[in-house]
Write a protein that holds these residues in place. Structure first.
Motif, mmCIF file in Angstrom:
data_model
loop_
_atom_site.group_PDB
_atom_site.id
_atom_site.type_symbol
_atom_site.label_atom_id
_atom_site.label_comp_id
_atom_site.label_asym_id
_atom_site.label_seq_id
_atom_site.Cartn_x
_atom_site.Cartn_y
_atom_site.Cartn_z
ATOM 1 N N TYR A 45 0.833 -1.200 0.000
ATOM 2 C CA TYR A 45 0.000 0.000 0.000
ATOM 3 C C TYR A 45 0.868 1.251 0.000
ATOM 4 O O TYR A 45 2.013 1.227 0.458
ATOM 5 C CB TYR A 45 -0.869 0.050 1.260
ATOM 6 C CG TYR A 45 -1.942 -0.997 1.336
ATOM 7 C CD1 TYR A 45 -3.186 -0.772 0.762
ATOM 8 C CD2 TYR A 45 -1.731 -2.193 2.008
ATOM 9 C CE1 TYR A 45 -4.191 -1.719 0.864
ATOM 10 C CE2 TYR A 45 -2.725 -3.145 2.109
ATOM 11 C CZ TYR A 45 -3.957 -2.907 1.540
ATOM 12 O OH TYR A 45 -4.945 -3.843 1.631
ATOM 13 N N GLU A 46 0.260 2.356 -0.486
ATOM 14 C CA GLU A 46 0.899 3.669 -0.398
ATOM 15 C C GLU A 46 -0.139 4.668 0.073
ATOM 16 O O GLU A 46 -1.308 4.611 -0.330
ATOM 17 C CB GLU A 46 1.446 4.097 -1.762
ATOM 18 C CG GLU A 46 2.209 5.405 -1.693
ATOM 19 C CD GLU A 46 2.852 5.795 -3.017
ATOM 20 O OE1 GLU A 46 3.154 6.987 -3.180
ATOM 21 O OE2 GLU A 46 3.059 4.917 -3.874
ATOM 22 N N CYS A 47 0.286 5.604 0.938
ATOM 23 C CA CYS A 47 -0.599 6.662 1.415
ATOM 24 C C CYS A 47 -0.711 7.708 0.312
ATOM 25 O O CYS A 47 0.287 8.316 -0.071
ATOM 26 C CB CYS A 47 -0.016 7.276 2.697
ATOM 27 S SG CYS A 47 -1.013 8.618 3.361
ATOM 28 N N ARG A 48 -1.951 7.882 -0.205
ATOM 29 C CA ARG A 48 -2.180 8.785 -1.345
ATOM 30 C C ARG A 48 -3.538 9.463 -1.238
ATOM 31 O O ARG A 48 -4.423 8.947 -0.567
ATOM 32 C CB ARG A 48 -2.210 8.003 -2.666
ATOM 33 C CG ARG A 48 -0.995 7.226 -2.964
ATOM 34 C CD ARG A 48 -1.214 6.482 -4.235
ATOM 35 N NE ARG A 48 -0.147 6.823 -5.152
ATOM 36 C CZ ARG A 48 -0.082 6.447 -6.402
ATOM 37 N NH1 ARG A 48 -1.027 5.729 -6.930
ATOM 38 N NH2 ARG A 48 0.932 6.792 -7.149
ATOM 39 N N PRO A 49 -3.719 10.547 -1.980
ATOM 40 C CA PRO A 49 -5.066 11.112 -2.079
ATOM 41 C C PRO A 49 -5.977 10.097 -2.792
ATOM 42 O O PRO A 49 -5.534 9.370 -3.687
ATOM 43 C CB PRO A 49 -4.877 12.358 -2.949
ATOM 44 C CG PRO A 49 -3.413 12.626 -2.974
ATOM 45 C CD PRO A 49 -2.721 11.335 -2.692
ATOM 46 N N THR A 50 -7.225 10.018 -2.362
ATOM 47 C CA THR A 50 -8.166 9.071 -2.967
ATOM 48 C C THR A 50 -9.400 9.803 -3.488
ATOM 49 O O THR A 50 -9.710 10.899 -3.016
ATOM 50 C CB THR A 50 -8.629 8.011 -1.942
ATOM 51 O OG1 THR A 50 -9.374 8.666 -0.909
ATOM 52 C CG2 THR A 50 -7.454 7.275 -1.329
ATOM 53 N N PRO A 51 -10.122 9.191 -4.421
ATOM 54 C CA PRO A 51 -11.346 9.816 -4.926
ATOM 55 C C PRO A 51 -12.426 9.946 -3.852
ATOM 56 O O PRO A 51 -13.235 10.863 -3.887
ATOM 57 C CB PRO A 51 -11.817 8.866 -6.028
ATOM 58 C CG PRO A 51 -10.637 8.017 -6.361
ATOM 59 C CD PRO A 51 -9.777 7.988 -5.150
ATOM 60 N N SER A 52 -12.428 9.048 -2.855
ATOM 61 C CA SER A 52 -13.481 9.062 -1.843
ATOM 62 C C SER A 52 -13.152 9.932 -0.631
ATOM 63 O O SER A 52 -13.978 10.113 0.245
ATOM 64 C CB SER A 52 -13.767 7.631 -1.374
ATOM 65 O OG SER A 52 -12.610 7.086 -0.776
#
Length: 193
Positions: free
Chosen positions: A71-78
């Motif tokens: 996993y990577e910590c990223r901006p998400t659409p939700s």
């Protein structure tokens, strides 16, 4: 006068030893030659409706997976930030314990040792606890190659353990941080009847 009890006693002991050896040998041969029965074929009776395969399909392959999810910590659409799955990697064993399928992605791809492979697209999920991956039903795209994964229609992910990050925060302060989590699951491959 000759004692007749000694030859009879010796003959009786000899017969008893022969009988015990023959019986013991037969029992050992029977135990070694019998193979344990295969487990009962998979049933979806206890699964949530959301991840059940529609009628008209049969199990083609049952597997148990052990692997990791990156996993990577990223901006998400939700939402602003979240742990985004970058790549799964797992080895899937069949009911006999043989390593038969490699799982990778994205997109989710299962590749059998015989060269056949299938890509799955998620249809639905059902919760399986806070720290476990959800149960999942995926529809299979037309497979490549001939073999065990040819004509697969659905892939179920069930009996999940682990694979969900809930202890490390993911925000703009930790954007780009990566984490690898172990997980286990059973993957059931279905084909039309």
């Amino acid at each position: 006068m000759k004692n007749t009890r000694t030859p009879l006693r010796a003959a009786g002991k000899s017969l008893l030893c022969t009988t015990l050896m023959a019986t013991g040998t037969a029992l050992i041969m029977a135990a070694c030659s019998s193979t344990p029965p295969l487990p009962r074929e998979y049933s979806q009776d206890t699964l949530p409706q959301a991840v059940m395969v529609p009628t008209g399909h049969v199990v083609a392959l049952e597997t148990r997976a052990s692997g990791v999810l990156n996993y990577e910590c990223r901006p998400t659409p939700s939402g602003p930030y979240g742990w985004v799955l970058m790549s799964p990697k797992a080895n899937l064993l069949d009911r006999t314990g043989k390593d038969v399928v490699a799982y990778s992605g994205p997109p989710a791809r299962w590749t059998h040792i015989d060269g056949s492979s299938v890509v799955g697209n998620q249809v639905s999920v059902a919760s399986n606890g806070e720290y476990n991956l959800p149960l999942q039903l995926s529809r299979a795209e037309p497979s490549t190659g001939t073999g065990a994964l040819q004509n697969i229609s659905f892939i179920q992910r069930i009996k999940t353990k682990g694979g969900v990050e809930k202890t490390m925060p993911c925000s703009d302060l930790t954007a780009g941080k990566k984490v690898t989590l172990p997980y286990q699951a059973d993957y059931i491959f279905w084909r039309p009847m």
